[in-house]
Every structure is written in C-alpha cells, then in structure tokens.
Write an enzyme that holds these catalytic residues in place. Structure first.
Site, PDB file in Angstrom:
ATOM      1  N   LEU A 201       0.841  -1.184   0.000  1.00  0.00           N
ATOM      2  CA  LEU A 201       0.000   0.000   0.000  1.00  0.00           C
ATOM      3  C   LEU A 201       0.885   1.245   0.000  1.00  0.00           C
ATOM      4  O   LEU A 201       1.949   1.263   0.625  1.00  0.00           O
ATOM      5  CB  LEU A 201      -0.908  -0.001   1.233  1.00  0.00           C
ATOM      6  N   GLU A 231      -8.373   6.457  10.253  1.00  0.00           N
ATOM      7  CA  GLU A 231      -7.811   6.584   8.913  1.00  0.00           C
ATOM      8  C   GLU A 231      -7.230   5.237   8.517  1.00  0.00           C
ATOM      9  O   GLU A 231      -6.267   4.758   9.115  1.00  0.00           O
ATOM     10  CB  GLU A 231      -6.739   7.664   8.868  1.00  0.00           C
ATOM     11  N   LEU A 232      -7.807   4.612   7.520  1.00  0.00           N
ATOM     12  CA  LEU A 232      -7.508   3.227   7.166  1.00  0.00           C
ATOM     13  C   LEU A 232      -6.018   3.006   6.892  1.00  0.00           C
ATOM     14  O   LEU A 232      -5.419   3.690   6.063  1.00  0.00           O
ATOM     15  CB  LEU A 232      -8.333   2.814   5.944  1.00  0.00           C
ATOM     16  N   ASP A 233      -5.434   2.028   7.598  1.00  0.00           N
ATOM     17  CA  ASP A 233      -4.041   1.613   7.411  1.00  0.00           C
ATOM     18  C   ASP A 233      -3.048   2.759   7.552  1.00  0.00           C
ATOM     19  O   ASP A 233      -1.977   2.755   6.928  1.00  0.00           O
ATOM     20  CB  ASP A 233      -3.856   0.949   6.035  1.00  0.00           C
ATOM     21  N   ALA A 234      -3.382   3.751   8.366  1.00  0.00           N
ATOM     22  CA  ALA A 234      -2.509   4.918   8.528  1.00  0.00           C
ATOM     23  C   ALA A 234      -2.203   5.215   9.989  1.00  0.00           C
ATOM     24  O   ALA A 234      -1.757   6.306  10.314  1.00  0.00           O
ATOM     25  CB  ALA A 234      -3.145   6.140   7.873  1.00  0.00           C
TER      26      ALA A 234
END
Length: 289
Positions: A201, A231-234
C-alpha cells in the site's frame, strides 16, 4: 542472577525536553528503594520532546502499587509537565485475536503463545468465518463465530464489544481480519488494536496486490504492523520488515514470502506492546527495543 519471576513496574513518560529529567526520575526511584532494571530515553530534537521508559523491581519498592502514580505525579511529573503511564508486568494482559480465513498469522501467534514466547493470555478468538474453529479449539481457546454483513455491522460490533468486555480483554490483534472496524469500535480500544498488512500500500491496492506487484516486478516485499485508527491503514507504525525477491519468483512464492514476513512482523509488534515498549505521540511511535 535476578530471578525471572521478578515483578516489574514500568513508567512511560513524554514531556517537553528540558534539563534534569533523567536525574529526577532516577532520584524518585532511588528514594523509594527502587532497583532499576531497564531504562531508555529518546529526545526528538525537531519537536523538542523527551520520551522515556523506566522499569524497576517492585518487590523491594517502598511504595504500594496504588501509591506510585500519584506520588510520582506530585514529586516529578507536574514540575516537568509530563504525560505519564504506569504499567506492571502482572497480571498478564489479555489479548483477543480477530481473524477471517487466512491462517498464517493466527497459527504463528498460537504457536508462539503455546511455546511460552508471548507473556499474554488469549481468552478468545473472534472470526467472521467458521473455517478456523477447529485450529483454535485445538489450542484450548474459545472460538466465536460472528458473521459480518454490511447491513448489520453496527449490531455485530456491539456484540463483539460485549464479548470483549465479558472476557476482560485488554487489547486486540487483527490477524488478517478482513473487515474494517468502525471509529466507534476503535474508541473503545485506543492504541490497543494492532493490525498487520502487506506493505504494497498505497501502490497496489485491492484484493490481488501480489499479482499487481508481480506484474510490476517488485524487488522487495514488506509488512507493516500498526495501531488501528479511523484513517484506514494509517495508524502509528509499530514494526516493519522486508524480504528481497527475484525475477524468477512466482506469484505463489511471492505470497508465501509475504506471509512469512507478515507473521514475524506481527509477532514482534505484539511482543513490544505486551512489554510496554511502545510510546505513541501524534501519529508516530517511539519503540524502546
């Protein structure tokens, strides 16, 4: 030689950087007969922030468990404007595992736990699929199949939270749990939900990242373990690992290499969290290895 059963107290400290912090923390511990076992500190010069982890032997300490934090705040923390967290290495933290169908991370965690490598209790595994029930129960751990659909996700998360509360869970590991958890769910476990994913990603998104990476001819495969935020994958990164691949590796081999990296990365992140070696500040972490 110190006994491996020595009980420890652990202070995690963050505050504006200034003179005298290490001396005052040491003085406090010494004044109450504290035998320091581990100490580490870091100064972020750009932010002007000081971070510290101190662990000491509890048995000889002259303050009771319930007195330590208030005494430290009054004698040291208030003067230095410290944000302080106090932990103990007992009882063992209670970790719930969320999983879907992929088993590599789950197997690795259960195997390490069975071998005594993770000082944690696992009171439950929750899955949106029944596939891994037999595996989990073979390790003597309760398995809860909680199907998830988009239309009833709020209701399902409420059921999951009830299960977690009933089993007194301290933190959660998403061991390739292929569902997005809501902000409301995350608020019940701030910086206490650990996720693992491949590090392709944001370049290669979607359900077939290894196929896309293969077609692009990547030379490095990686994995990232982080705390879950809205916050997705952050969220704040706890651990990352990489492995080199070559042009002759097939897609199946890329997947295998990637899964090996994922499980090692996740196990390290879990261990750091259990041992209270992670200090979060804004959206980054300081890891006291």
């Amino acid at each position: 030689m110190k006994s491996t059963t020595t009980k420890k107290a652990i202070l995690l400290i963050q505050c504006p950087d200034q003179k005298g912090i290490v001396a005052e923390v040491s003085r406090f511990l010494y004044s109450y007969n504290g035998n320091i076992l581990e100490v580490d500190q870091h100064v972020d010069v750009e932010m002007g922030m000081f971070f510290m982890r101190a662990a000491w032997e509890l048995d000889s300490f002259s303050l009771g468990k319930d007195e330590i934090l208030s005494s430290f705040e009054a004698e040291v923390a208030e003067r230095f404007r410290m944000e302080v967290k106090l932990h103990f290495d007992f009882p063992k933290p209670r970790m719930a595992i969320f999983v879907s169908k992929l088993s590599h991370c789950l197997f690795d965690i259960l195997g390490r736990h069975h071998a005594g490598q993770l000082e944690v209790d696992i009171p439950m595994v929750i899955s949106n699929h029944p596939d891994l029930k037999t595996i989990v129960e073979a390790f003597g751990i309760p398995f809860f199949h909680v199907p998830v659909t988009a239309s009833d996700k709020e209701t399902i998360e409420a059921q999951q939270l009830e299960l977690l509360a009933a089993h007194q869970v301290d933190f959660i590991v998403l061991a390739r749990y292929m569902q997005i958890v809501s902000g409301e769910f995350i608020r019940h476990f701030p910086n206490r939900i650990i996720n693992i994913h491949h590090s392709f990603l944001p370049a290669f998104v979607g359900a077939r990242p290894y196929h896309a990476a293969y077609e692009r001819g990547v030379k490095i495969i990686g994995a990232t373990a982080h705390y879950v935020t809205e916050e997705l994958d952050a969220g704040p990164i706890i651990e990352q690992e990489v492995a080199r691949v070559r042009h002759h590796n097939t897609i199946a081999e890329l997947v295998q290499i990637g899964q090996d990296v994922e499980k090692v990365t996740l196990s390290k992140a879990i261990k750091y969290h259990i041992e209270r070696k992670v200090l979060s500040f804004r959206n980054k972490t300081i890891i006291f290895y």
